[in-house]
Design a protein around this motif. Structure first.
Motif, PDB file in Angstrom:
ATOM      1  N   TRP A 237       0.829  -1.208   0.000  1.00 35.66           N
ATOM      2  CA  TRP A 237       0.000   0.000   0.000  1.00 35.66           C
ATOM      3  C   TRP A 237       0.861   1.255   0.000  1.00 35.66           C
ATOM      4  N   LEU A 238       1.873   1.277   0.844  1.00 29.40           N
ATOM      5  CA  LEU A 238       2.709   2.465   1.003  1.00 29.40           C
ATOM      6  C   LEU A 238       3.386   2.858  -0.303  1.00 29.40           C
ATOM      7  N   ASN A 239       3.828   1.872  -1.071  1.00 30.91           N
ATOM      8  CA  ASN A 239       4.597   2.166  -2.276  1.00 30.91           C
ATOM      9  C   ASN A 239       3.782   2.187  -3.561  1.00 30.91           C
ATOM     10  N   CYS A 240       2.515   1.787  -3.496  1.00 27.80           N
ATOM     11  CA  CYS A 240       1.708   1.722  -4.711  1.00 27.80           C
ATOM     12  C   CYS A 240       0.418   2.529  -4.650  1.00 27.80           C
ATOM     13  N   ASN A 241       0.163   3.233  -3.528  1.00 29.00           N
ATOM     14  CA  ASN A 241      -1.101   3.970  -3.445  1.00 29.00           C
ATOM     15  C   ASN A 241      -1.120   5.228  -4.307  1.00 29.00           C
ATOM     16  N   GLY A 245      -4.285   6.164  -6.478  1.00 29.68           N
ATOM     17  CA  GLY A 245      -4.972   7.436  -6.304  1.00 29.68           C
ATOM     18  C   GLY A 245      -5.140   8.185  -7.612  1.00 29.68           C
ATOM     19  N   THR A 246      -4.114   8.197  -8.428  1.00 24.28           N
ATOM     20  CA  THR A 246      -4.199   8.865  -9.738  1.00 24.28           C
ATOM     21  C   THR A 246      -5.244   8.201 -10.615  1.00 24.28           C
ATOM     22  N   SER A 247      -5.282   6.870 -10.608  1.00 15.88           N
ATOM     23  CA  SER A 247      -6.248   6.154 -11.450  1.00 15.88           C
ATOM     24  C   SER A 247      -7.684   6.370 -10.988  1.00 15.88           C
ATOM     25  N   TYR A 248      -7.856   6.713  -9.694  1.00 14.93           N
ATOM     26  CA  TYR A 248      -9.198   6.981  -9.170  1.00 14.93           C
ATOM     27  C   TYR A 248      -9.572   8.465  -9.270  1.00 14.93           C
ATOM     28  N   GLY A 249      -8.681   9.263  -9.822  1.00 12.78           N
ATOM     29  CA  GLY A 249      -8.996  10.668 -10.064  1.00 12.78           C
ATOM     30  C   GLY A 249      -8.570  11.637  -8.985  1.00 12.78           C
TER      31      GLY A 249
END
Length: 408
Positions: A237-241, A245-249
Motif C-alpha cells: 500500500w505504502l509504495n503503490c497507493n 490514487g491517480t487512477s481513481y482521479g
C-alpha cells in the motif's frame, strides 16, 4: 533482568527512536519521487508518454534484498558483540543511503544503494527492538510498539516537508542531505550513550540446548512468518497507493500518505492502551489484518476517490499500526535468551516480503498497464488473508503456551 532503575538509559532510547523516525522517512520517500528518480536514472518512456517508474519500484524492492542478506549476521552481532555496535552500523549505513541515492546516475548504482538501505535497516532493527525492550522490561511489547510510532510520526510529517521544499523551489535532494546529516549525528550519540546490560545466554548444557530447540514450534514458526504477511500488507500500500490514487482521479495522491500516517499513529497509541488494559497481542494479530482485508476489498470494488482517503487511514491503522512489531515481540517471547536472533528471524521474513511483493508489483505495473493498481490490491488481499490464518495458528497454540511477552 535485574530490577534496577533504567532512567539513565532514557536518552539512549530517545536516540534509538529518533533513528527510527528517520527510518520512517527513508522507507517512504522513494515512493514520493518516483518520476524524479526515474528521470535521473535514464528510464524509458512508455507508450502512453509517461516514464517507466517500475525501475524505481525495483530499487525500492532492493531494500528487502539488503535486509535478507544482512539479517543472518545482524542478529548474532547484536547478541554477541553488542547492541551499540549493531546500532552504529545501521545508522551509519542509513547516512550512506541518503547521500548515495542522490548521487546515483544509473538504476544499477541506485539498486546497490537500495541494498545498503536494507542492510542498514537490519542492523538497526536488531539493535533497537532488543534495546528498548531491555530499557523498559515491564512494558517490553509496548516499548517495541513505539518504534512504529516513531516511523508513523515521520511519515505524517513527510508530506508537509515535501510541500515546504516544493514551495521554496528547492530540490528534493535537500531532504536527503538533511536526513543524512541527522543520521551522522545520531550515530555519534549511539556510540557514546550508555546501553543496558544484555541478558547473556548462560553456558549451554545438553538440556538447555534441547530447550532452545524446542521453541521452534508450530506457533513460533507461524509468528515468524507473520513478518512476511504483515510487512507485505503495508509495504504494498505504502509504495503503490500513488498510482492507485491517480487512477481513481485524485489530483494530489501524496495526500493519501498523511491519512495513512495518521491512522498508523493513532493505532500505535490505541493499541498500546489496549495491551495495557489486557488485550492479548495474539488477538490484535488476528483482528487488525482482518480489518485490512475488508478495507482493501472496499478499495477494489468502490472506484471513487473518497474511498482511498478512508482506505489510507484504515490501512495505516490496521496494517501499519504495529502488527509487525507485535509479531516481533511475540516471537521474542519464544526466544528470550536470543532477542537479536528472534528479531532477525521475523525481519528475514519481512525482508523476503519486501523484495518479493514489490518485485511482483513492479512486474504487474509493467505488464498490466493502467489496470495494475487494482490488480495489486487483489495481490495484497490474498497475502493478508494468509496472514490472518497464521495469526489464528499463533493464537490457538499460544493460549496454553507459557510465553510471557512483556517480560521477554
Amino acid at each position: 533482568m535485574r530490577n534496577v532503575s533504567n532512567k539513565k538509559y532514557y536518552v539512549t532510547a530517545f536516540a534509538l527512536y529518533f533513528a527510527y523516525f528517520i527510518l520512517g522517512i527513508a522507507s517512504s520517500i522513494m515512493g514520493q519521487y518516483k518520476t524524479e528518480f526515474a528521470k535521473a536514472w535514464g528510464a524509458t518512456t512508455l507508450s502512453n508518454g509517461t516514464l517507466d517508474v517500475s525501475v524505481v519500484v525495483s530499487v525500492i524492492a532492493a531494500y528487502g534484498l539488503g535486509r535478507l542478506i544482512a539479517y543472518p549476521f545482524a542478529g548474532p552481532v547484536s547478541d554477541r558483540v553488542g547492541r551499540r555496535i549493531s546500532g552504529f552500523i545501521g545508522i551509519t549505513l542509513y547516512a550512506v543511503f541518503f547521500f548515495g541515492m542522490i548521487s546515483a546516475q544509473s538504476m544499477w548504482f541506485a539498486y546497490a544503494i537500495g541494498v545498503v538501505n536494507g542492510i542498514a535497516n537490519s542492523f538497526l532493527d536488531t539493535c533497537v527492538s532488543p534495546s528498548v525492550m531491555e530499557i523498559f522490561p515491564k512494558s517490553a511489547s509496548i516499548a517495541n510498539l513505539f518504534t512504529k510510532f516513531a516511523i508513523t510520526v515521520a511519515q505524517f510529517v513527510l508530506p508537509f516537508v515535501l510541500g515546504l521544499v516544493a514551495s521554496a523551489q528547492l530540490s528534493y535532494k535537500v531532504i536527503f542531505v538533511g536526513c543524512g546529516i541527522l543520521m551522522v549525528i545520531d550515530a555519534i550519540l549511539v556510540l557514546i550513550l550508555p546501553f543496558p546490560q544484555q541478558d547473556k545466554t548462560k553456558k549451554a548444557t545438553a538440556g538447555s540446548a534441547v530447550k532452545l530447540q524446542h521453541h521452534f514450534t508450530v506457533a513460533s514458526v507461524a509468528s515468524i512468518l507473520l513478518g512476511f504477511t504483515s510487512s507485505a500488507t503495508f509495504m504494498i500500500w505504502l509504495n503503490c497507493n500513488q498510482e492507485l490514487g491517480t487512477s481513481y482521479g485524485i489530483k494530489d495522491p501524496s495526500v493519501l500518505q498523511s491519512f495513512y500516517a495518521v491512522g498508523a499513529t493513532i493505532a500505535v497509541l490505541l493499541t498500546a492502551q489496549f495491551i495495557h488494559m489486557g488485550l492479548k497481542e495474539t488477538t490484535i494479530l488476528v483482528l487488525y489484518p482482518s480489518i485490512s482485508i475488508s478495507m482493501l476489498l472496499l478499495c477494489y470494488f468502490i472506484t471513487s476517490p473518497f474511498i482511498l482517503y478512508i482506505g489510507s487511514f484504515v490501512i495505516g491503522y490496521a496494517a501499519a499500526g504495529g502488527v509487525l512489531q507485535l509479531a516481533t515481540s511475540t516471537t521474542i517471547g519464544f526466544f528470550p535468551a536470543s532477542k537479536g536472533l528472534a528479531t532477525s528471524l521475523v525481519m528475514i521474513a519481512s525482508s523476503v516480503a519486501n523484495y518479493a511483493v514489490l518485485t511482483a508489483a513492479a512486474y504487474l505495473t509493467k505488464v498490466t498497464g493502467t489496470s495494475a493498481p487494482r490488480m495489486i490490491i487483489l495481490m495484497n488481499v490474498a497475502i493478508t488473508f494468509i496472514g490472518v490464518g497464521l495469526a489464528l495458528v499463533v493464537k490457538h497454540y499460544s493460549q496454553n503456551a507459557k510465553v510471557t511477552i512483556a517480560e521477554a
